[in-house]
Design an enzyme around this catalytic site. Structure first.
Site, PDB file in Angstrom:
ATOM      1  N   ARG A 176       0.831  -1.211   0.000  1.00  0.00           N
ATOM      2  CA  ARG A 176       0.000   0.000   0.000  1.00  0.00           C
ATOM      3  C   ARG A 176       0.861   1.254   0.000  1.00  0.00           C
ATOM      4  NH1 ARG A 176      -2.141  -3.785  -0.943  1.00  0.00           N
ATOM      5  NH2 ARG A 176      -4.078  -4.694  -0.170  1.00  0.00           N
ATOM      6  N   SER A 247     -10.924  -1.143   2.754  1.00  0.00           N
ATOM      7  CA  SER A 247     -10.139  -1.518   3.930  1.00  0.00           C
ATOM      8  C   SER A 247      -9.527  -0.258   4.546  1.00  0.00           C
ATOM      9  CB  SER A 247      -9.026  -2.500   3.538  1.00  0.00           C
ATOM     10  OG  SER A 247      -9.581  -3.701   3.071  1.00  0.00           O
ATOM     11  N   GLU A 343      -5.230   3.281   5.928  1.00  0.00           N
ATOM     12  CA  GLU A 343      -4.910   3.222   4.496  1.00  0.00           C
ATOM     13  C   GLU A 343      -5.322   4.490   3.757  1.00  0.00           C
ATOM     14  OE1 GLU A 343      -5.959   0.053   1.952  1.00  0.00           O
ATOM     15  OE2 GLU A 343      -5.252  -1.521   3.283  1.00  0.00           O
TER      16      GLU A 343
END
Length: 348
Positions: A176, A247, A343
């Protein structure tokens, strides 16, 4: 696909003030941008950036609005990148090169490649957002990361006011993570991405649920795409129905020596071994075991089916999300001694 040919400094840009953003993000949070513009071409991007400089405004970039938490008042100029363009061609070595502009919807790129008989992106089906956002975030799902399929990225460099190409290595991809999320890449704006899909396709089936869902069906790209879509639809809330940013927390990566006591005490803790004597822990498991699955705090809460998803029950703001995020991270750290990281990108 054109990058920056024929750039003109006199391109006009439609700069709007006090623009609501809730309809432009999947979280649907109540938010207003101080200034807003859309860039469908490199010329329009340059014009928007010039307007921001003239007014001394900070600049934020928005694609499909996935993986984004917009705070109630976003200071500066929000530029929504809407560039379009798609091309798929067979390379001399038999691989397929797919070039898509930053404003293309990522899931539509996946669907188009599979429909044309090109496998390689099916594990990333139904991931919301645009191509630009997918590159910045290095999206990943069901055993595959975007970086594994990326050939190059065409970017606009704000510091030199030029268009250039970055190789996959130059993008500094990680979990990520990409160069675009660092100080070194803060001036780089994704214009398009070229993906390399394998000429000789083989299914990626490391995610344990895929093999079971396929059953006796032949693992073709189309079959795998359908399975991934079904799994996501069952586990994850549709942002069109219940606002969310996907997420919300990264799976924490910790040294193996730090994970060992946790795994000894909590034998059901989901963990994935990594190189460098490290272990990736399942953030969803940690959040659920800390008692937050299905938890609600005013207009926001934790999804009942998936503890990694924070949801907007209606009328929420970024401040509501931030408050819940801090409550969850504190709870997990108290119980497990693990620090969770979000995130999404915060627009503020």
């Amino acid at each position: 696909m054109s990058g920056g040919a024929g750039l003109h400094r006199n391109t006009m840009i439609d700069l709007k003030l006090d623009v609501p953003l809730e309809g432009l993000t999947t979280f649907g949070l109540r938010s207003t941008a101080e200034a807003y513009a859309e860039a469908a071409t490199t010329d329009e991007l340059r014009a928007a950036l010039a307007a921001a400089r003239e007014r001394n405004l900070p600049v934020h970039f928005l694609g499909g609005g996935a993986n984004t938490v917009a705070m109630p008042r976003v200071k500066g100029l929000v530029v929504r990148v809407t560039m379009k363009g798609f091309d798929a061609r067979r390379a001399a070595d038999g691989d397929v090169l797919v070039t898509a502009a930053a404003g293309e919807v990522w899931d539509e790129v996946v669907s188009r490649t599979v429909a044309q008989g090109f496998g390689g992106l099916e594990n990333l089906a139904a991931v919301p957002g645009t191509v630009g956002g997918a590159v910045v975030q290095n999206i990943g799902a069901y055993g595959l990361e975007l970086a594994e399929r990326l050939e190059s990225v065409t970017v606009y460099d704000r510091s030199s006011e030029s268009v250039r190409m970055l190789t996959r290595e130059a993008c500094d991809f990680g979990y990520r993570h990409s160069i675009f999320k660092t100080e070194a890449g803060k001036d780089l704006v994704v214009l398009s991405a070229t993906l390399r899909l394998p000429g000789e396709w083989s299914p990626v089936m490391t995610y344990k649920g895929i093999d079971e869902a396929l059953g006796d069906a032949e693992p073709t790209p189309a079959a795998l795409e359908a399975v991934v879509r079904a799994i996501r639809a069952k586990k994850l809330p549709d942002p069109k129905v219940l606002g969310n940013a996907g997420s919300f927390f990264k799976n924490p990566v910790v040294p193996k020596v730090a994970a060992r006591p946790l795994l000894t005490v909590h034998q059901s803790l989901v963990a994935y071994p990594l190189g460098g004597a490290r272990v990736k822990l399942a953030a969803g498991w940690l959040i659920e075991q800390a008692g937050f699955k299905g938890y609600r705090s005013g207009p926001v809460g934790v999804c009942e089916n998936h503890a990694l998803i924070l949801v907007n029950y209606g009328g929420a703001t970024g401040e509501d999300v931030l408050r819940l995020m801090k409550e969850i991270t504190a709870g997990v750290e108290t119980k497990f001694g693990i620090a969770l990281e979000p995130e999404p990108v915060f627009l503020e």
